[in-house]
Design a protein around this motif. Structure first.
Motif, PDB file in Angstrom:
ATOM      1  N   LEU A 141      41.946  -0.704 -93.240  1.00  0.00           N
ATOM      2  CA  LEU A 141      42.851  -0.157 -94.172  1.00  0.00           C
ATOM      3  C   LEU A 141      43.516   1.345 -93.566  1.00  0.00           C
ATOM      4  CD1 LEU A 141      40.835  -0.731 -97.394  1.00  0.00           C
ATOM      5  CD2 LEU A 141      42.977  -1.971 -96.698  1.00  0.00           C
ATOM      6  N   CYS A 142      42.887   1.901 -92.878  1.00  0.00           N
ATOM      7  CA  CYS A 142      43.250   3.289 -92.301  1.00  0.00           C
ATOM      8  C   CYS A 142      44.626   3.187 -91.585  1.00  0.00           C
ATOM      9  CB  CYS A 142      42.300   3.830 -91.689  1.00  0.00           C
ATOM     10  SG  CYS A 142      42.662   5.600 -90.891  1.00  0.00           S
ATOM     11  N   ARG A 143      45.491   4.162 -92.239  1.00  0.00           N
ATOM     12  CA  ARG A 143      46.882   4.270 -91.373  1.00  0.00           C
ATOM     13  C   ARG A 143      46.980   5.726 -90.822  1.00  0.00           C
ATOM     14  NH1 ARG A 143      46.464  -0.103 -91.542  1.00  0.00           N
ATOM     15  NH2 ARG A 143      47.210  -1.582 -92.880  1.00  0.00           N
TER      16      ARG A 143
ATOM     17  N   GLU B 239      45.222   5.424 -98.430  1.00  0.00           N
ATOM     18  CA  GLU B 239      45.121   3.875 -98.395  1.00  0.00           C
ATOM     19  C   GLU B 239      43.719   3.497 -99.016  1.00  0.00           C
ATOM     20  OE1 GLU B 239      47.608   2.458 -97.219  1.00  0.00           O
ATOM     21  OE2 GLU B 239      48.646   4.288 -96.313  1.00  0.00           O
TER      22      GLU B 239
END
Length: 70
Positions: free
Chosen positions: A9-11, A56
């Protein structure tokens, strides 16, 4: 409390690292790395701020179960 992070999920926004640098880093792939997963009582507010500011929702806190394996 224990930190759980999702690199999927990390951006790489880096909010977690900004609010709690002792617990989070953004690596060379621009993804979250949990440096320490168990949160010291004196650091709970900083880590909660980091969790709350993640755009996020890639990190969360879980309560450790009393007597549970860590």
């Amino acid at each position: 409390m224990k930190i759980v992070a999702s690199r999927e999920l990390c951006r790489g926004h880096g909010q977690c690292e900004m609010f709690a640098p002792d617990y989070f880093q953004i690596d060379d792939d621009a993804l979250v790395v949990v440096v320490k997963d168990e949160v010291a009582p004196e650091d709970v507010i900083a880590v909660e701020d980091a969790v709350g500011h993640c755009p996020e929702a890639a990190i969360r806190l879980e309560r450790l179960q009393h007597g549970a394996d860590r």
